[in-house]
Design an enzyme around this catalytic site. Structure first.
Site, PDB file in Angstrom:
ATOM      1  CE  LYS A 283      -5.576   6.531 -18.746  1.00  0.00           C
ATOM      2  NZ  LYS A 283      -4.645   7.531 -18.470  1.00  0.00           N
ATOM      3  CG  ASN A 284      -1.387   6.726 -17.088  1.00  0.00           C
ATOM      4  OD1 ASN A 284      -2.158   7.041 -18.003  1.00  0.00           O
ATOM      5  ND2 ASN A 284      -1.678   6.951 -15.806  1.00  0.00           N
TER       6      ASN A 284
ATOM      7  CB  CYS B 161      -9.267  13.268 -15.544  1.00  0.00           C
ATOM      8  SG  CYS B 161      -9.568  11.613 -16.168  1.00  0.00           S
TER       9      CYS B 161
ATOM     10  NE  ARG C  48      -4.371  16.664 -14.859  1.00  0.00           N
ATOM     11  CZ  ARG C  48      -4.610  15.477 -15.423  1.00  0.00           C
ATOM     12  NH1 ARG C  48      -5.786  15.232 -15.971  1.00  0.00           N
ATOM     13  NH2 ARG C  48      -3.678  14.550 -15.450  1.00  0.00           N
TER      14      ARG C  48
ATOM     15  CG  ASP D 282      -4.079   7.855 -11.587  1.00  0.00           C
ATOM     16  OD1 ASP D 282      -4.579   8.976 -11.364  1.00  0.00           O
ATOM     17  OD2 ASP D 282      -3.182   7.678 -12.435  1.00  0.00           O
TER      18      ASP D 282
ATOM     19  NE  ARG E 152      -9.509   9.855 -21.447  1.00  0.00           N
ATOM     20  CZ  ARG E 152      -9.066  10.390 -20.311  1.00  0.00           C
ATOM     21  NH1 ARG E 152      -9.870  11.006 -19.502  1.00  0.00           N
ATOM     22  NH2 ARG E 152      -7.794  10.319 -19.988  1.00  0.00           N
TER      23      ARG E 152
END
Ligand code: EPU
Length: 431
Positions: free
Chosen positions: A22-23, A118, A123, A307, A399
């Site tokens: 995903k990232n 999230c 952040r 994560d 997501r």
């Protein structure tokens, strides 16, 4: 309202195949803005964050086509506008901030809404801004929009004050479009940073050192189209490892992994008494005894990933004795403790430290997915629990996890996705 309903206590057995990272994908898609030509990207996960990015790129004038279930073709040649300011999708996700770097690299200017993602407390994006400013951009943030402008960017030497995945990738994207040699020091080293650099290099960029803390970029080349395959998702793989470890009697082969990326996770699971066997591109995880207490501290790569913190903390709720988990990346990443306590967890959170006293089993309960990884941790708790667990707010989970329910069902998980009808108001009780 959608929810997951899980009947726990059933060992997980069989094989599960990990999807594309995903990232990495959510950075590679914005990176295609730098390319004039068609990029064919393989191993793209079918998750909501990716769909949002396709939506944004299409609005910007890109041609996005799905070639098969995991392959897409993206052509950004026709993208002319550097503004993505009024787009709701941008505010729904974190990775939309990569459009700032990509648009800056292509046009020298960018106007992009502030990202969402999230909620782990504040952040900031100050390091991204520091990097863009060093490259010669002027940055202002007004009414929730980041406005980056320049009369042409210039090479720079940038030292990050904190190790940031997002800032490293974002500044790398901008620097690819800048003639000359840009150096990023104190860079993050996550596997997806290397993957984004490999993608750009395969399209004609010259990036060296990705995966170390000094990245050198010779920018200014015109990037051409090409074909690229995204790496497997380290965190999805770790999540299935933790799920297998959580249920006594489980034996799962996790396929399509790069074991090197899994070292910190494998090491901690082994320390906790789980059997982990690494093969060339798969990992076998077996749980056939009690779990030992361990301590875990999350750190930037190659440390234990933040994560994976909710998943391993959930697992340690079932270990014999007291474990200490220290969150080394975010200030507020234990908000889900309240949900796990509904299932019987004994957790004491003080800021970035969580002390967990092991219990013999979770009890099924109704719980919320507070965010993506916390949400999947509820699923793991549900798989291990006695009785039925219902997980709400699953849009957070979807997501970032492709076909979670189907993949868990295939290894014996008793989980289903159910639509819960909204309560009907009785006549006369309206309001
Ligand atoms: N930070 C700053 N200033 C900045 C940027 C970051 O102080 O300008 C701080 C953050 O507040 C945080 C730390 O530095 O305390 C690390 O943040 P980082 O920038 O590395 O995180 P990110 O880029 O916003 C990405 C992933 C996250 C993952 C982190 C850390 C994406 C889209 N997101 O976020 O993934 O937790 O790196 O590895 O790649 C997830 O997948 O569930 C997820 C949250």
């Amino acid at each position: 309202m959608e929810k997951y309903v899980i009947r726990g206590g059933v060992p997980l057995q069989g094989e599960v195949t990990v999807s594309g990272s995903k990232n990495a994908t959510v950075a590679i898609i914005p990176a295609t803005v730098l390319v004039k030509g068609t990029c064919i990207i393989e191993n793209v996960p079918d998750i909501n964050d990716v769909a949002l990015l396709f939506n944004i790129l299409t609005r910007m004038g890109a041609e996005v086509r799905s070639l098969d279930r995991t392959t897409v073709s993206i052509d950004c040649t026709q993208v002319r506008d550097c503004c993505v300011e009024d787009c709701e999708a941008v505010r729904k996700m974190r990775a939309s901030y990569y459009l700032i770097g990509a648009l800056l690299g292509r046009f020298g200017n960018a106007k992009v809404g502030l990202p969402g993602g999230c909620d782990f407390g504040v952040r900031p994006i100050d390091q991204h801004i520091k990097g863009f400013e060093a490259l010669g951009a002027e940055i202002s943030i007004e009414h929730g929009i980041v406005n980056a402008s320049s009369d042409g960017l210039r090479e720079a030497s940038i030292y990050f004050d904190v190790v940031s995945v997002g800032a490293t990738i974002n500044v790398m994207l901008a620097a690819v479009g800048v003639p000359g040699k840009t150096v990023i020091e104190n860079a993050a080293k996550e596997p997806h940073i290397v993957d984004v650099a490999n993608f750009l290099n395969s399209m004609g960029a010259d990036i060296k050192g990705a995966g170390t803390d000094v990245i050198r970029i010779r920018g200014g080349q015109e990037l051409h189209g090409g074909r690229y395959e995204v790496i497997p998702d380290q965190i999805e793989a770790g999540t299935y490892m933790a799920a297998a470890a959580a249920v006594q009697g489980s034996d799962v082969l996790i396929k399509n992994v790069i074991p090197k990326h899994m070292e910190s996770i494998s090491a901690k699971l082994e320390e906790a008494g789980v059997t982990v066997v690494e093969n060339d591109d798969s990992i076998q995880v077996r749980r056939d005894g009690p779990l030992n207490r361990i301590n875990v501290k999350t750190l930037p790569y190659p440390g234990f990933p933040t994560d994976m913190q909710p998943q391993i903390t959930t697992l340690l709720c079932l270990a014999e004795g007291t474990s200490i988990i220290t969150e080394g990346v975010y200030d507020h990443r234990f908000r889900y403790a309240e949900e796990l306590r509904r299932m019987g967890a004994k957790m004491d959170v003080d800021g970035k430290i969580c002390v967990v006293e092991g219990i013999s089993a979770f009890m099924g309960a109704r719980v919320r997915a507070c965010d993506l990884r916390a949400g999947v941790a509820m699923v793991i708790a549900g798989l291990a629990a006695e009785g039925i667990t219902e997980v709400f707010d699953i849009e957070h989970i979807e997501r970032g996890y492709e076909n979670l329910v189907e993949k868990l069902q295939a290894i014996g998980g008793r989980i289903s996705r159910v639509t819960e009808k909204k309560p009907v108001l009785e006549a006369g009780k309206i309001g």
